[in-house]
Design a protein around this motif. Structure first.
Motif, short mmCIF file in Angstrom:
data_model
loop_
_atom_site.label_atom_id
_atom_site.label_comp_id
_atom_site.label_asym_id
_atom_site.label_seq_id
_atom_site.Cartn_x
_atom_site.Cartn_y
_atom_site.Cartn_z
N CYS A 113 -7.75 7.49 -1.43
CA CYS A 113 -7.60 6.33 -0.54
C CYS A 113 -8.99 6.07 0.03
CB CYS A 113 -6.59 6.65 0.56
SG CYS A 113 -6.33 5.30 1.72
N VAL A 114 -9.62 5.01 -0.44
CA VAL A 114 -11.02 4.74 -0.10
C VAL A 114 -11.14 3.36 0.54
CG1 VAL A 114 -13.36 4.54 -1.01
CG2 VAL A 114 -11.75 6.13 -2.07
N ALA A 115 -11.77 3.30 1.70
CA ALA A 115 -12.07 2.04 2.37
C ALA A 115 -13.11 2.32 3.45
CB ALA A 115 -10.82 1.43 2.98
N TRP A 126 -4.38 15.60 3.43
CA TRP A 126 -5.54 14.82 3.04
C TRP A 126 -6.80 15.44 3.59
CZ3 TRP A 126 -2.01 12.14 6.28
CH2 TRP A 126 -2.47 11.79 7.53
N LEU A 138 -1.98 6.55 5.94
CA LEU A 138 -1.56 7.85 5.42
C LEU A 138 -0.57 8.54 6.34
CD1 LEU A 138 -4.96 9.09 3.98
CD2 LEU A 138 -2.95 8.35 2.69
N LYS A 182 -7.14 3.65 7.16
CA LYS A 182 -6.73 4.65 6.17
C LYS A 182 -5.88 5.74 6.80
CE LYS A 182 -10.97 5.51 5.32
NZ LYS A 182 -11.59 4.50 6.18
N LEU A 226 0.82 -1.21 0.00
CA LEU A 226 0.00 0.00 0.00
C LEU A 226 0.86 1.26 0.00
CD1 LEU A 226 -2.80 -1.10 2.48
CD2 LEU A 226 -2.91 -0.98 -0.02
N TRP A 232 -10.66 0.57 8.68
CA TRP A 232 -9.70 -0.22 7.90
C TRP A 232 -8.29 0.36 7.90
CZ3 TRP A 232 -10.27 -4.87 5.22
CH2 TRP A 232 -11.52 -5.45 5.36
N GLN A 239 -10.62 14.41 4.71
CA GLN A 239 -11.49 13.29 5.08
C GLN A 239 -12.93 13.73 4.88
OE1 GLN A 239 -10.26 11.67 8.78
NE2 GLN A 239 -12.11 10.52 9.07
#
Length: 62
Positions: free
Chosen positions: A21-23, A46, A33, A29, A6, A27, A48
């Motif tokens: 970055c999608v989950a 980033w 990151l 994320k 990843l 999980w 969110q």
């Protein structure tokens, strides 16, 4: 636990103007990151978003 695959994908993503970055929730994320940001020489930020952030106009600059 390092996630080498990843992290490698995130490094590849720096070739493009935007990387998503999608989950699902929980999980890892944010952990992923944060780990990547601490080990790269790139400038990282980033945003969110969740279901309540459904105003498309807020993502466009005039």
């Amino acid at each position: 636990m390092p996630r080498h695959r990843l992290l490698s994908l995130l490094n590849e993503g720096t070739k493009y103007p935007l990387t998503l970055c999608v989950a699902s929730s929980g999980w890892g994320k944010g952990t992923l990151l944060t780990s990547w940001a601490n080990h790269t020489d790139k400038h990282v930020s980033w945003l969110q978003v969740d279901e309540s952030d459904n105003e498309v106009a807020m993502f466009y600059q005039k």
